[in-house]
Motif scaffolding. Structure first.
Motif, PDB file in Angstrom:
ATOM      1  N   VAL A  44       0.847  -1.201   0.000  1.00  7.05           N
ATOM      2  CA  VAL A  44       0.000   0.000   0.000  1.00  7.05           C
ATOM      3  C   VAL A  44       0.884   1.253   0.000  1.00  7.05           C
ATOM      4  CG1 VAL A  44      -1.669   1.330   1.349  1.00  7.05           C
ATOM      5  CG2 VAL A  44      -1.964  -1.131   1.075  1.00  7.05           C
ATOM      6  N   LYS A  45       1.956   1.231   0.784  1.00  5.25           N
ATOM      7  CA  LYS A  45       2.886   2.362   0.831  1.00  5.25           C
ATOM      8  C   LYS A  45       3.477   2.615  -0.561  1.00  5.25           C
ATOM      9  CE  LYS A  45       7.454   3.631   2.362  1.00  5.25           C
ATOM     10  NZ  LYS A  45       8.720   3.023   2.587  1.00  5.25           N
ATOM     11  N   ALA A  46       3.881   1.554  -1.242  1.00  3.81           N
ATOM     12  CA  ALA A  46       4.433   1.692  -2.584  1.00  3.81           C
ATOM     13  C   ALA A  46       3.401   2.281  -3.544  1.00  3.81           C
ATOM     14  CB  ALA A  46       4.932   0.343  -3.089  1.00  3.81           C
ATOM     15  N   ALA A  47       2.152   1.868  -3.396  1.00  3.13           N
ATOM     16  CA  ALA A  47       1.085   2.426  -4.230  1.00  3.13           C
ATOM     17  C   ALA A  47       0.887   3.912  -3.937  1.00  3.13           C
ATOM     18  CB  ALA A  47      -0.212   1.659  -4.010  1.00  3.13           C
ATOM     19  N   MET A  48       0.986   4.293  -2.662  1.00  4.19           N
ATOM     20  CA  MET A  48       0.873   5.707  -2.292  1.00  4.19           C
ATOM     21  C   MET A  48       2.021   6.524  -2.898  1.00  4.19           C
ATOM     22  SD  MET A  48      -0.115   5.570   1.717  1.00  4.19           S
ATOM     23  CE  MET A  48      -1.772   5.928   2.241  1.00  4.19           C
ATOM     24  N   GLU A  49       3.235   5.985  -2.844  1.00  3.05           N
ATOM     25  CA  GLU A  49       4.376   6.677  -3.421  1.00  3.05           C
ATOM     26  C   GLU A  49       4.210   6.846  -4.922  1.00  3.05           C
ATOM     27  OE1 GLU A  49       7.489   4.078  -2.078  1.00  3.05           O
ATOM     28  OE2 GLU A  49       7.871   5.296  -0.283  1.00  3.05           O
ATOM     29  N   LEU A 127      -6.017   6.812  15.603  1.00  5.15           N
ATOM     30  CA  LEU A 127      -6.158   8.241  15.880  1.00  5.15           C
ATOM     31  C   LEU A 127      -4.959   9.042  15.389  1.00  5.15           C
ATOM     32  CD1 LEU A 127      -7.640   8.062  19.487  1.00  5.15           C
ATOM     33  CD2 LEU A 127      -8.861   8.434  17.335  1.00  5.15           C
ATOM     34  N   ILE A 128      -3.773   8.430  15.432  1.00  5.24           N
ATOM     35  CA  ILE A 128      -2.564   9.099  14.968  1.00  5.24           C
ATOM     36  C   ILE A 128      -1.806   8.181  14.023  1.00  5.24           C
ATOM     37  CG2 ILE A 128      -2.309  10.592  17.006  1.00  5.24           C
ATOM     38  CD1 ILE A 128      -0.226   8.632  18.069  1.00  5.24           C
ATOM     39  N   SER A 129      -0.951   8.778  13.214  1.00  3.31           N
ATOM     40  CA  SER A 129      -0.250   7.993  12.195  1.00  3.31           C
ATOM     41  C   SER A 129       0.908   7.180  12.750  1.00  3.31           C
ATOM     42  CB  SER A 129       0.249   8.913  11.083  1.00  3.31           C
ATOM     43  OG  SER A 129       1.154   9.862  11.590  1.00  3.31           O
ATOM     44  N   GLN A 130       1.229   7.327  14.030  1.00  3.63           N
ATOM     45  CA  GLN A 130       2.309   6.541  14.622  1.00  3.63           C
ATOM     46  C   GLN A 130       1.834   5.213  15.194  1.00  3.63           C
ATOM     47  OE1 GLN A 130       2.044   9.936  15.523  1.00  3.63           O
ATOM     48  NE2 GLN A 130       3.597  10.546  14.041  1.00  3.63           N
ATOM     49  N   GLN A 131       0.560   4.919  15.107  1.00  5.20           N
ATOM     50  CA  GLN A 131       0.054   3.651  15.626  1.00  5.20           C
ATOM     51  C   GLN A 131       0.535   2.495  14.748  1.00  5.20           C
ATOM     52  OE1 GLN A 131      -4.089   5.600  16.854  1.00  5.20           O
ATOM     53  NE2 GLN A 131      -4.104   3.397  17.047  1.00  5.20           N
ATOM     54  N   ARG A 138       1.474  11.936   4.594  1.00  2.19           N
ATOM     55  CA  ARG A 138       1.353  13.290   5.120  1.00  2.19           C
ATOM     56  C   ARG A 138       1.803  14.242   4.018  1.00  2.19           C
ATOM     57  NH1 ARG A 138       4.087  12.316   9.308  1.00  2.19           N
ATOM     58  NH2 ARG A 138       2.450  11.497  10.608  1.00  2.19           N
ATOM     59  N   ALA A 139       0.929  15.143   3.606  1.00  2.00           N
ATOM     60  CA  ALA A 139       1.216  16.069   2.513  1.00  2.00           C
ATOM     61  C   ALA A 139       2.321  17.044   2.908  1.00  2.00           C
ATOM     62  CB  ALA A 139      -0.054  16.829   2.133  1.00  2.00           C
ATOM     63  N   PRO A 140       3.077  17.547   1.915  1.00  2.00           N
ATOM     64  CA  PRO A 140       4.139  18.508   2.229  1.00  2.00           C
ATOM     65  C   PRO A 140       3.572  19.860   2.667  1.00  2.00           C
ATOM     66  CG  PRO A 140       3.926  18.256  -0.138  1.00  2.00           C
ATOM     67  CD  PRO A 140       3.001  17.255   0.490  1.00  2.00           C
ATOM     68  N   ASP A 141       4.374  20.591   3.449  1.00  2.39           N
ATOM     69  CA  ASP A 141       3.965  21.904   3.939  1.00  2.39           C
ATOM     70  C   ASP A 141       4.466  23.051   3.077  1.00  2.39           C
ATOM     71  OD1 ASP A 141       2.627  20.813   6.154  1.00  2.39           O
ATOM     72  OD2 ASP A 141       4.491  20.746   7.318  1.00  2.39           O
ATOM     73  N   ASN A 142       5.459  22.789   2.247  1.00  3.89           N
ATOM     74  CA  ASN A 142       6.059  23.845   1.434  1.00  3.89           C
ATOM     75  C   ASN A 142       6.318  23.347   0.026  1.00  3.89           C
ATOM     76  OD1 ASN A 142       6.465  25.748   3.680  1.00  3.89           O
ATOM     77  ND2 ASN A 142       7.954  24.219   4.396  1.00  3.89           N
ATOM     78  N   ALA A 143       6.423  24.291  -0.899  1.00  2.00           N
ATOM     79  CA  ALA A 143       6.753  23.946  -2.279  1.00  2.00           C
ATOM     80  C   ALA A 143       8.132  23.313  -2.318  1.00  2.00           C
ATOM     81  CB  ALA A 143       6.709  25.189  -3.152  1.00  2.00           C
ATOM     82  N   GLY A 144       8.290  22.268  -3.092  1.00  2.00           N
ATOM     83  CA  GLY A 144       9.561  21.577  -3.222  1.00  2.00           C
ATOM     84  C   GLY A 144       9.776  20.470  -2.203  1.00  2.00           C
ATOM     85  N   ASP A 145       8.974  20.437  -1.157  1.00  2.00           N
ATOM     86  CA  ASP A 145       9.091  19.370  -0.159  1.00  2.00           C
ATOM     87  C   ASP A 145       8.435  18.095  -0.671  1.00  2.00           C
ATOM     88  OD1 ASP A 145      10.341  21.136   1.505  1.00  2.00           O
ATOM     89  OD2 ASP A 145       8.656  21.356   2.896  1.00  2.00           O
ATOM     90  N   ILE A 149       5.704   9.513   3.624  1.00  2.00           N
ATOM     91  CA  ILE A 149       4.957   8.281   3.352  1.00  2.00           C
ATOM     92  C   ILE A 149       5.686   7.150   4.056  1.00  2.00           C
ATOM     93  CG2 ILE A 149       4.029   6.732   1.598  1.00  2.00           C
ATOM     94  CD1 ILE A 149       4.326   9.062  -0.410  1.00  2.00           C
ATOM     95  N   GLY A 150       4.957   6.329   4.810  1.00  2.00           N
ATOM     96  CA  GLY A 150       5.597   5.248   5.520  1.00  2.00           C
ATOM     97  C   GLY A 150       4.638   4.159   5.939  1.00  2.00           C
ATOM     98  N   THR A 151       5.196   3.118   6.526  1.00  2.00           N
ATOM     99  CA  THR A 151       4.430   1.981   7.032  1.00  2.00           C
ATOM    100  C   THR A 151       4.896   1.680   8.448  1.00  2.00           C
ATOM    101  OG1 THR A 151       4.104   1.024   4.851  1.00  2.00           O
ATOM    102  CG2 THR A 151       3.886  -0.459   6.722  1.00  2.00           C
ATOM    103  N   ASN A 152       3.959   1.527   9.345  1.00  2.00           N
ATOM    104  CA  ASN A 152       4.249   1.098  10.702  1.00  2.00           C
ATOM    105  C   ASN A 152       3.961  -0.407  10.785  1.00  2.00           C
ATOM    106  OD1 ASN A 152       4.711   3.799  11.238  1.00  2.00           O
ATOM    107  ND2 ASN A 152       2.679   4.118  12.102  1.00  2.00           N
ATOM    108  N   PRO A 153       4.920  -1.202  11.232  1.00  2.00           N
ATOM    109  CA  PRO A 153       4.738  -2.658  11.244  1.00  2.00           C
ATOM    110  C   PRO A 153       3.656  -3.132  12.194  1.00  2.00           C
ATOM    111  CG  PRO A 153       6.830  -2.046  12.261  1.00  2.00           C
ATOM    112  CD  PRO A 153       6.228  -0.791  11.726  1.00  2.00           C
ATOM    113  N   CYS A 154       3.081  -4.254  11.860  1.00  2.00           N
ATOM    114  CA  CYS A 154       2.068  -4.881  12.705  1.00  2.00           C
ATOM    115  C   CYS A 154       2.758  -5.703  13.790  1.00  2.00           C
ATOM    116  CB  CYS A 154       1.169  -5.784  11.863  1.00  2.00           C
ATOM    117  SG  CYS A 154       0.327  -4.911  10.525  1.00  2.00           S
ATOM    118  N   THR A 155       2.079  -5.832  14.912  1.00  2.00           N
ATOM    119  CA  THR A 155       2.650  -6.609  16.009  1.00  2.00           C
ATOM    120  C   THR A 155       1.784  -7.805  16.331  1.00  2.00           C
ATOM    121  OG1 THR A 155       1.548  -5.175  17.584  1.00  2.00           O
ATOM    122  CG2 THR A 155       3.849  -4.683  17.062  1.00  2.00           C
TER     123      THR A 155
END
Length: 155
Positions: A44-49, A127-131, A138-145, A149-155
């Motif tokens: 899914v991360k690769a598809a997002m990228e 609730l948060i992306s660190q779960q 997460r979209a960039p905040d500035n032009a050129g940024d 995009i990432g994946t948090n592993p399952c436990t």
């Protein structure tokens, strides 16, 4: 006859006992389900990228890659919202237009830390992306940024 060593029956019994122990202990140390779920989320991360890169190239062609808010026609009159040339975190754009994911397997939502996350539908809404057990954008905040995009592993 005074032979030293084990008989064939004794060796077979020991091998059977070791096999039973291995079958009962191995699942506790090898979490195949979590590894499989994490691998799926890496896809899914690769598809997002890939989607982000394609949308950015469309923004470059349209000339709106430096604008904080714009839209890009991605195909057949379908347009999505972009910020600095990258997709924004609108859930409908990601779910319906960019990823086209199976809603029986995955769910898409926004988090309070301004990210769009894709997670397994069987899990509770993050609730948060660190779960654990999700892929985030997460979209960039500035032009050129670049977006985060990432994946948090399952436990």
């Amino acid at each position: 006859m005074n032979s030293k060593g084990f008989t064939l029956i004794e060796l077979v019994v020991v091998i059977v006992i070791l096999g039973i122990l291995a079958v009962t202990v191995a699942p506790k140390y090898i979490n195949l389900k979590a590894d499989a779920q994490t691998s799926t989320l890496h896809g899914v991360k690769a598809a997002m990228e890939g989607a982000s890169a394609l949308v950015y190239s469309k923004s470059l062609v349209a000339g709106n890659h430096n604008e904080a808010s714009a839209s890009v026609d991605i195909a057949d009159g379908v347009s999505i919202s972009v910020g600095y040339g990258r997709p924004t975190i609108l859930v409908n754009d990601w779910q319906d237009e960019l990823l086209e994911i199976d809603s029986t397997v995955f769910a898409v939502t926004n988090t309070i830390d301004s990210a769009v996350v894709v997670y397994l539908a069987e899990n509770e809404t993050p609730l948060i992306s660190q779960q654990a057990c999700l892929s985030y954008y997460r979209a960039p905040d500035n032009a050129g940024d670049k977006p985060s995009i990432g994946t948090n592993p399952c436990t």
